[in-house]
Design a protein around this motif. Structure first.
Motif, PDB file in Angstrom:
ATOM      1  N   GLU A 254       0.733  -1.667   0.592  1.00 30.20           N
ATOM      2  CA  GLU A 254      -0.099   0.200   0.209  1.00 30.20           C
ATOM      3  C   GLU A 254       0.870   1.487  -0.079  1.00 30.20           C
ATOM      4  N   ASP A 255       1.753   0.820   0.407  1.00 32.07           N
ATOM      5  CA  ASP A 255       2.941   2.341   1.190  1.00 32.07           C
ATOM      6  C   ASP A 255       3.225   2.948  -0.726  1.00 32.07           C
ATOM      7  N   LEU A 256       3.817   1.602  -1.021  1.00 33.99           N
ATOM      8  CA  LEU A 256       4.116   1.985  -3.082  1.00 33.99           C
ATOM      9  C   LEU A 256       2.800   2.408  -4.207  1.00 33.99           C
ATOM     10  N   VAL A 257       1.765   1.649  -3.352  1.00 37.74           N
ATOM     11  CA  VAL A 257       0.811   1.911  -4.102  1.00 37.74           C
ATOM     12  C   VAL A 257       0.427   3.460  -4.545  1.00 37.74           C
ATOM     13  N   ARG A 258      -0.151   3.719  -3.382  1.00 43.95           N
ATOM     14  CA  ARG A 258       0.125   5.406  -2.734  1.00 43.95           C
ATOM     15  C   ARG A 258       1.644   6.245  -3.260  1.00 43.95           C
ATOM     16  N   THR A 259       2.241   6.657  -3.500  1.00 45.89           N
ATOM     17  CA  THR A 259       3.175   7.186  -4.815  1.00 45.89           C
ATOM     18  C   THR A 259       3.707   7.198  -6.011  1.00 45.89           C
ATOM     19  N   ALA A 260       3.064   5.784  -6.614  1.00 45.91           N
ATOM     20  CA  ALA A 260       2.956   5.687  -7.835  1.00 45.91           C
ATOM     21  C   ALA A 260       1.074   5.921  -8.564  1.00 45.91           C
ATOM     22  N   LEU A 261       2.034   6.279  -9.440  1.00 43.33           N
ATOM     23  CA  LEU A 261       0.630   6.950 -10.629  1.00 43.33           C
ATOM     24  C   LEU A 261      -0.190   5.883 -11.006  1.00 43.33           C
ATOM     25  N   ALA A 262       0.667   5.051 -11.231  1.00 43.14           N
ATOM     26  CA  ALA A 262      -0.504   3.648 -11.659  1.00 43.14           C
ATOM     27  C   ALA A 262      -0.151   2.634 -11.264  1.00 43.14           C
ATOM     28  N   VAL A 263      -0.489   1.521 -11.137  1.00 42.63           N
ATOM     29  CA  VAL A 263       0.475   0.058 -10.810  1.00 42.63           C
ATOM     30  C   VAL A 263      -0.944  -0.730 -11.504  1.00 42.63           C
ATOM     31  N   ALA A 264       0.234  -2.331 -12.417  1.00 49.40           N
ATOM     32  CA  ALA A 264      -0.519  -3.273 -13.446  1.00 49.40           C
ATOM     33  C   ALA A 264       0.088  -3.787 -12.542  1.00 49.40           C
ATOM     34  N   ALA A 265      -0.074  -5.111 -13.914  1.00 44.33           N
ATOM     35  CA  ALA A 265       0.658  -6.602 -14.635  1.00 44.33           C
ATOM     36  C   ALA A 265       1.079  -7.051 -12.605  1.00 44.33           C
ATOM     37  N   GLU A 266       0.373  -7.032 -11.206  1.00 41.34           N
ATOM     38  CA  GLU A 266       1.031  -7.646 -10.712  1.00 41.34           C
ATOM     39  C   GLU A 266       0.449  -9.087 -10.419  1.00 41.34           C
ATOM     40  N   THR A 268       2.304 -12.623  -7.629  1.00 45.23           N
ATOM     41  CA  THR A 268       3.110 -12.773  -6.248  1.00 45.23           C
ATOM     42  C   THR A 268       4.163 -13.911  -6.848  1.00 45.23           C
ATOM     43  N   ASP A 269       5.432 -13.805  -6.134  1.00 45.17           N
ATOM     44  CA  ASP A 269       6.633 -14.654  -6.560  1.00 45.17           C
ATOM     45  C   ASP A 269       6.426 -16.149  -5.775  1.00 45.17           C
ATOM     46  N   ALA A 270       7.452 -16.740  -5.583  1.00 44.63           N
ATOM     47  CA  ALA A 270       6.993 -17.909  -4.945  1.00 44.63           C
ATOM     48  C   ALA A 270       7.604 -17.972  -3.973  1.00 44.63           C
ATOM     49  N   ASP A 271       7.832 -16.194  -3.270  1.00 41.82           N
ATOM     50  CA  ASP A 271       8.909 -16.490  -1.871  1.00 41.82           C
ATOM     51  C   ASP A 271       7.354 -15.702  -1.014  1.00 41.82           C
ATOM     52  N   GLY A 272       6.299 -15.248  -2.369  1.00 38.57           N
ATOM     53  CA  GLY A 272       5.499 -14.180  -1.220  1.00 38.57           C
ATOM     54  C   GLY A 272       5.870 -13.053  -1.293  1.00 38.57           C
ATOM     55  N   TRP A 273       6.103 -12.405  -1.902  1.00 39.00           N
ATOM     56  CA  TRP A 273       6.618 -11.053  -2.763  1.00 39.00           C
ATOM     57  C   TRP A 273       6.249 -10.685  -3.629  1.00 39.00           C
ATOM     58  N   LEU A 274       5.887  -9.076  -4.370  1.00 36.55           N
ATOM     59  CA  LEU A 274       5.108  -9.568  -4.816  1.00 36.55           C
ATOM     60  C   LEU A 274       5.407  -8.033  -6.047  1.00 36.55           C
ATOM     61  N   ARG A 275       5.251  -8.680  -6.937  1.00 33.53           N
ATOM     62  CA  ARG A 275       5.947  -7.895  -8.391  1.00 33.53           C
ATOM     63  C   ARG A 275       5.005  -7.603  -9.244  1.00 33.53           C
ATOM     64  N   LEU A 276       5.561  -6.069  -9.663  1.00 32.68           N
ATOM     65  CA  LEU A 276       4.688  -5.211 -10.064  1.00 32.68           C
ATOM     66  C   LEU A 276       4.933  -4.394 -10.475  1.00 32.68           C
ATOM     67  N   GLU A 277       4.439  -3.381 -11.878  1.00 32.49           N
ATOM     68  CA  GLU A 277       4.874  -2.615 -12.538  1.00 32.49           C
ATOM     69  C   GLU A 277       4.710  -1.474 -12.289  1.00 32.49           C
ATOM     70  N   ALA A 278       4.923  -0.610 -11.942  1.00 30.26           N
ATOM     71  CA  ALA A 278       4.761   0.824 -11.208  1.00 30.26           C
ATOM     72  C   ALA A 278       4.828   1.441 -12.113  1.00 30.26           C
TER      73      ALA A 278
END
Length: 322
Positions: A254-266, A268-278
């Motif tokens: 949510e901290d990343l989403v709040r600062t980015a103009l837009a987020v797409a192509a989200e 989930t990696d095998a370790d649970g982390w999220l991979r996004l295009e911001a």
């Protein structure tokens, strides 16, 4: 409830001149049938309201009609007192006028309502100076002489000369046609046009201002909320935007989403982390946003962003090495 609604209906007609039944229903949050019944009740009570037919018709009051409608119920008085605690008026140099108006509101209430409303207002805090981490929220300082001239030109519909210091530019004098004023988180903005092109000026960057006698070229009516949203959309979709592929901890998403103009192509990696295009406004914005997340995020691409973050981290490490 109906008495309050009838008063609001008359005030709407006095302030807007002519409104359709649909517009009145929307403002009063009732059905158009209820509005028509209220219009009949006002006519029966001697209020000179009349209907105009046609595409641009609606209901209006006879020219020159005035009446005293100064009664405030408890919730209306409380709403004014709470609104008066917001800092927006300070950004436009109206702080002392607002304080005076609030005193008059309290004084005009019946004695019983006065104590109740004042007590209730003390239990509501709007936009304090610090957050829960004791971080002081610094409001921008705008000289009274500047904000007074800007405000006068906006309300009078006159052209305005401003000595404006844009980012990374030397201050320059500009003549603009003011449209309106907007305050966002204690930051004041002037919406205007310059040579027919829409412009947004931050009040804290206006070094001097002068109201001119020449009328401004602008529409008599304006929807500031719509204008602000349109300019915000153009701001987010213009400029030197950059798109970043980033891995982020779910706890900081949510901290990343709040600062980015837009987020797409989200995903989930095998370790649970999220991979996004911001998408960020520019390279400086992207570097700042990723730096705030520290080790809870990793920029995968582009390489120049990885290099910038590594160099910044290395500089910090060198500073504290000894």
């Amino acid at each position: 409830m109906r008495a309050d609604r009838l008063v609001s209906l008359v005030l709407l007609l006095r302030q807007n001149g002519r409104l359709s039944a649909t517009a009145l229903a929307r403002e009063l949050e009732v059905s158009t049938r209820t509005v028509l019944r209220d219009i009949e009740a006002l006519s029966a009570a001697g209020v000179p309201v009349y209907a105009e037919r046609g595409r641009h018709g609606g209901f209006a009051l006879l020219p020159g009609f005035q009446t005293e409608l100064t009664g405030l119920n408890h919730d209306e008085a409380l709403a004014l007192l709470v609104a008066g605690s917001r800092p927006g008026a300070q950004a436009f140099g109206l702080g002392s006028a607002l304080a005076s108006a609030m005193r008059k509101v309290v004084d005009a209430l019946p004695e019983g309502h006065r104590a109740i409303a004042a007590g209730a207002a003390q239990r509501v805090l709007i936009d304090p100076e610090t957050d829960l981490l004791a971080r002081r929220l610094v409001a921008e300082e705008v000289p009274d002489s500047v904000v007074t001239e800007v405000r006068r030109a906006v309300f009078a519909g006159h052209k305005l000369r401003i000595h404006y210091a844009a980012v990374d530019q030397s201050p320059k004098w500009r003549t603009v046609d003011p449209i309106g004023l907007v305050t966002v988180r204690d930051q004041g903005y002037l919406l205007a046009t310059r040579s027919g092109t829409e412009r947004t000026y931050r009040l804290s960057r206006v070094l001097a201002a002068e109201e001119l006698a020449e009328p401004a070229q602008r529409s008599d009516r304006v929807d500031l909320d719509r204008v602000w949203q349109e300019r915000g959309t153009r701001f987010r979709t213009g400029g030197d935007q950059v798109t970043v592929l980033v891995r982020v901890s779910p706890a900081r998403r949510e901290d990343l989403v709040r600062t980015a103009l837009a987020v797409a192509a989200e995903v989930t990696d095998a370790d649970g982390w999220l991979r996004l295009e911001a998408t960020f406004q520019d390279s400086r914005h992207a570097e700042w946003a990723l730096w705030q997340l520290a080790t809870d995020a990793e920029a995968l691409t582009p390489n120049w962003l990885r290099d910038a973050l590594r160099e910044r981290a290395a500089a910090i490490a060198d500073r504290y090495e000894s």
